[in-house]
Design a protein around this motif. Sequence first.
Motif, PDB file in Angstrom:
ATOM      1  N   LYS A 290       0.839  -1.190   0.000  1.00 55.03           N
ATOM      2  CA  LYS A 290       0.000   0.000   0.000  1.00 55.03           C
ATOM      3  C   LYS A 290       0.878   1.245   0.000  1.00 55.03           C
ATOM      4  O   LYS A 290       1.761   1.395   0.854  1.00 55.03           O
ATOM      5  N   SER A 291       0.653   2.101  -0.967  1.00 47.63           N
ATOM      6  CA  SER A 291       1.438   3.341  -1.046  1.00 47.63           C
ATOM      7  C   SER A 291       0.516   4.512  -1.323  1.00 47.63           C
ATOM      8  O   SER A 291      -0.614   4.344  -1.786  1.00 47.63           O
ATOM      9  N   VAL A 292       1.000   5.699  -1.045  1.00 46.33           N
ATOM     10  CA  VAL A 292       0.244   6.917  -1.314  1.00 46.33           C
ATOM     11  C   VAL A 292       0.269   7.192  -2.815  1.00 46.33           C
ATOM     12  O   VAL A 292       1.325   7.152  -3.443  1.00 46.33           O
ATOM     13  N   GLY A 293      -0.890   7.461  -3.397  1.00 51.15           N
ATOM     14  CA  GLY A 293      -0.959   7.746  -4.821  1.00 51.15           C
ATOM     15  C   GLY A 293      -0.429   9.130  -5.146  1.00 51.15           C
ATOM     16  O   GLY A 293      -0.669  10.096  -4.418  1.00 51.15           O
TER      17      GLY A 293
ATOM     18  N   ASP B 291      -3.863   2.765  -6.005  1.00 50.89           N
ATOM     19  CA  ASP B 291      -4.436   1.591  -6.664  1.00 50.89           C
ATOM     20  C   ASP B 291      -4.010   1.467  -8.125  1.00 50.89           C
ATOM     21  O   ASP B 291      -4.489   0.583  -8.839  1.00 50.89           O
ATOM     22  N   ALA B 292      -3.131   2.344  -8.582  1.00 51.34           N
ATOM     23  CA  ALA B 292      -2.735   2.345  -9.996  1.00 51.34           C
ATOM     24  C   ALA B 292      -1.796   1.181 -10.296  1.00 51.34           C
ATOM     25  O   ALA B 292      -1.033   0.732  -9.431  1.00 51.34           O
ATOM     26  N   PRO B 293      -1.828   0.681 -11.541  1.00 50.76           N
ATOM     27  CA  PRO B 293      -0.856  -0.351 -11.931  1.00 50.76           C
ATOM     28  C   PRO B 293       0.551   0.225 -11.987  1.00 50.76           C
ATOM     29  O   PRO B 293       0.742   1.446 -11.991  1.00 50.76           O
TER      30      PRO B 293
ATOM     31  N   ILE C 120       6.419  -4.855  -4.130  1.00 53.06           N
ATOM     32  CA  ILE C 120       7.142  -3.599  -3.943  1.00 53.06           C
ATOM     33  C   ILE C 120       7.388  -2.945  -5.298  1.00 53.06           C
ATOM     34  O   ILE C 120       7.883  -3.581  -6.230  1.00 53.06           O
ATOM     35  N   GLY C 121       7.050  -1.666  -5.402  1.00 54.18           N
ATOM     36  CA  GLY C 121       7.323  -0.916  -6.626  1.00 54.18           C
ATOM     37  C   GLY C 121       6.063  -0.378  -7.265  1.00 54.18           C
ATOM     38  O   GLY C 121       5.102  -1.113  -7.491  1.00 54.18           O
ATOM     39  N   ASP C 122       6.076   0.925  -7.531  1.00 56.80           N
ATOM     40  CA  ASP C 122       4.920   1.588  -8.151  1.00 56.80           C
ATOM     41  C   ASP C 122       5.229   2.083  -9.557  1.00 56.80           C
ATOM     42  O   ASP C 122       4.308   2.360 -10.325  1.00 56.80           O
ATOM     43  N   THR C 123       6.498   2.213  -9.882  1.00 54.15           N
ATOM     44  CA  THR C 123       6.921   2.624 -11.212  1.00 54.15           C
ATOM     45  C   THR C 123       8.324   2.093 -11.435  1.00 54.15           C
ATOM     46  O   THR C 123       9.106   1.960 -10.483  1.00 54.15           O
ATOM     47  N   ILE C 124       8.654   1.752 -12.680  1.00 50.26           N
ATOM     48  CA  ILE C 124       9.953   1.147 -12.956  1.00 50.26           C
ATOM     49  C   ILE C 124      10.596   1.777 -14.182  1.00 50.26           C
ATOM     50  O   ILE C 124       9.921   2.306 -15.062  1.00 50.26           O
TER      51      ILE C 124
ATOM     52  N   ARG D  16      -0.117  11.895  -8.398  1.00 49.79           N
ATOM     53  CA  ARG D  16      -0.568  12.245  -9.737  1.00 49.79           C
ATOM     54  C   ARG D  16       0.528  12.994 -10.484  1.00 49.79           C
ATOM     55  O   ARG D  16       1.044  14.001 -10.007  1.00 49.79           O
ATOM     56  N   VAL D  17       0.900  12.486 -11.678  1.00 50.83           N
ATOM     57  CA  VAL D  17       1.907  13.120 -12.533  1.00 50.83           C
ATOM     58  C   VAL D  17       1.242  13.400 -13.878  1.00 50.83           C
ATOM     59  O   VAL D  17       1.134  12.509 -14.723  1.00 50.83           O
ATOM     60  N   GLY D  18       0.765  14.621 -14.054  1.00 49.49           N
ATOM     61  CA  GLY D  18       0.001  14.911 -15.255  1.00 49.49           C
ATOM     62  C   GLY D  18      -1.232  14.027 -15.295  1.00 49.49           C
ATOM     63  O   GLY D  18      -2.026  13.994 -14.362  1.00 49.49           O
ATOM     64  N   SER D  19      -1.380  13.253 -16.361  1.00 53.87           N
ATOM     65  CA  SER D  19      -2.521  12.356 -16.504  1.00 53.87           C
ATOM     66  C   SER D  19      -2.265  10.963 -15.952  1.00 53.87           C
ATOM     67  O   SER D  19      -3.119  10.085 -16.032  1.00 53.87           O
ATOM     68  N   VAL D  20      -1.081  10.754 -15.379  1.00 58.29           N
ATOM     69  CA  VAL D  20      -0.668   9.424 -14.914  1.00 58.29           C
ATOM     70  C   VAL D  20      -0.651   9.377 -13.395  1.00 58.29           C
ATOM     71  O   VAL D  20      -0.185  10.320 -12.750  1.00 58.29           O
ATOM     72  N   GLN D  21      -1.127   8.279 -12.824  1.00 51.74           N
ATOM     73  CA  GLN D  21      -1.023   8.098 -11.380  1.00 51.74           C
ATOM     74  C   GLN D  21       0.014   7.038 -11.057  1.00 51.74           C
ATOM     75  O   GLN D  21       0.054   5.978 -11.687  1.00 51.74           O
ATOM     76  N   ILE D  22       0.833   7.353 -10.079  1.00 56.54           N
ATOM     77  CA  ILE D  22       1.831   6.423  -9.554  1.00 56.54           C
ATOM     78  C   ILE D  22       1.398   6.024  -8.156  1.00 56.54           C
ATOM     79  O   ILE D  22       1.080   6.880  -7.334  1.00 56.54           O
ATOM     80  N   GLY D  23       1.418   4.743  -7.871  1.00 53.55           N
ATOM     81  CA  GLY D  23       1.078   4.282  -6.528  1.00 53.55           C
ATOM     82  C   GLY D  23      -0.420   4.262  -6.288  1.00 53.55           C
ATOM     83  O   GLY D  23      -1.219   4.369  -7.210  1.00 53.55           O
TER      84      GLY D  23
END
Length: 418
Positions: A12-15, A26-28, A260-264, A17-24
């Motif tokens: 579980k991580s805090v979401g 519930d986002a993939p 573990i990991g929200d963006t790579i 928002r980066v422009g139109s993209v969400q990191i963390g």
Amino acid sequence: MSVSDNPITRRKSVGVRVGSVQIGGDAPVVVQSMTNTDTADAAGTARQVKALADAGSELVRLTVNTHEAAAAVPKIRERLDAMGCDVPLVGDFHYNGHTLLTEVPACAEALAKYRINPGNVGFREKKDKQFQTMIEVAAKYDRPVRIGVNWGSLDQELLAYMMDENAKRAQPLSASAVMREAIIASALNSAAFAEKIGLRRDQIVISCKVSQVQDLIGVYDAIAARCDYALHLGLTEAGMGSKGIVASTAALAVLLQRGIGDTIRVSLTPEPGGDRTQEVIVAQEILQTMGLRSFTPLVSACPGCGRTTSTVFQELAESIQGYVRGKMPVWREEFDGVETMQLAVMGCIVNGPGESKHANIGISLPGTGETPSAPVFIDGRKAMTLRGPSIAQDFQKIVDDYVRGKYRRREAAKPAAE
């Protein structure tokens, strides 16, 4: 396989928002990449960003190291918008970011996110002041920040202090263990400072990059247990070719399997004259082969053996994989779910028909000494047999027809009400 069907339980991580993209949140898991053009070359950089975005990169990072580069960023954004490419841009700042962000406000505004390395923002008494300046600019423009600590540019004052404290212990830790802890401390201390200055928790992403697989796993295991910030994964300086791919896959797969990991990002060194988009493809394939996301139809193909002395199946597998990747920018806009399509190109009768039946579309090519015909299976049933010199073109047409008939067309965006 959808994300909801996967047995992996995400941390579980805090979401963010980066422009139109969400990191963390519930986002993939999001795929990132980075340009290697001179950012001051607005036209060349925009072309590379577009290529990376077309390959599937959902965020693209740019080096912003000079006034010329900073001045080019809004021009790059304008060029991308004119090309219909809305991928968010991330500015990579070292040493002089506080100056560039304040003196070139159009750059600060054009970027969707800033990347700051705590070890490279300044030294001694200037460090906190210059870091604060960058965070204040981020807060002013409501931009998120990745606090990215790197093994090779770690805050030397912090490291020296922790090494001295470790030496006083009855049982000192190894130097590598202290360095790993220093990386984590640098990231968490900087994030806490950023929040104190005024950045929200949902505007902070953390990365702790090292160049060795086991060190990366150890660092992220530890930091994931100590915070709920969104985490960016990547093996820094992964290397070239198969070494870089294998090392990145080994490290990221272990962490992703643990949730573990929200963006790579896969930091590959391109071959001379090589295609920069390879790092995007590898990142996508890591996520897709683990069942975490679907990006593009993948082709299953047998490795070949003494029964398959012909190279026809190898050439067809390469051709069809390249074909579907080339079509995906268009298909992605037109059809829902096409990225989950499974294709199989098999080389002989041993596993050919069986594997082909498991795919949406499969073809079993003749092995050495077999009848020169290639049965095609669609959704588990034999649909036709291909013969002759145009099998590759015929198979591509079958794939095209299947996409148009199988996948629902996306509805065109409705114009906003006046």
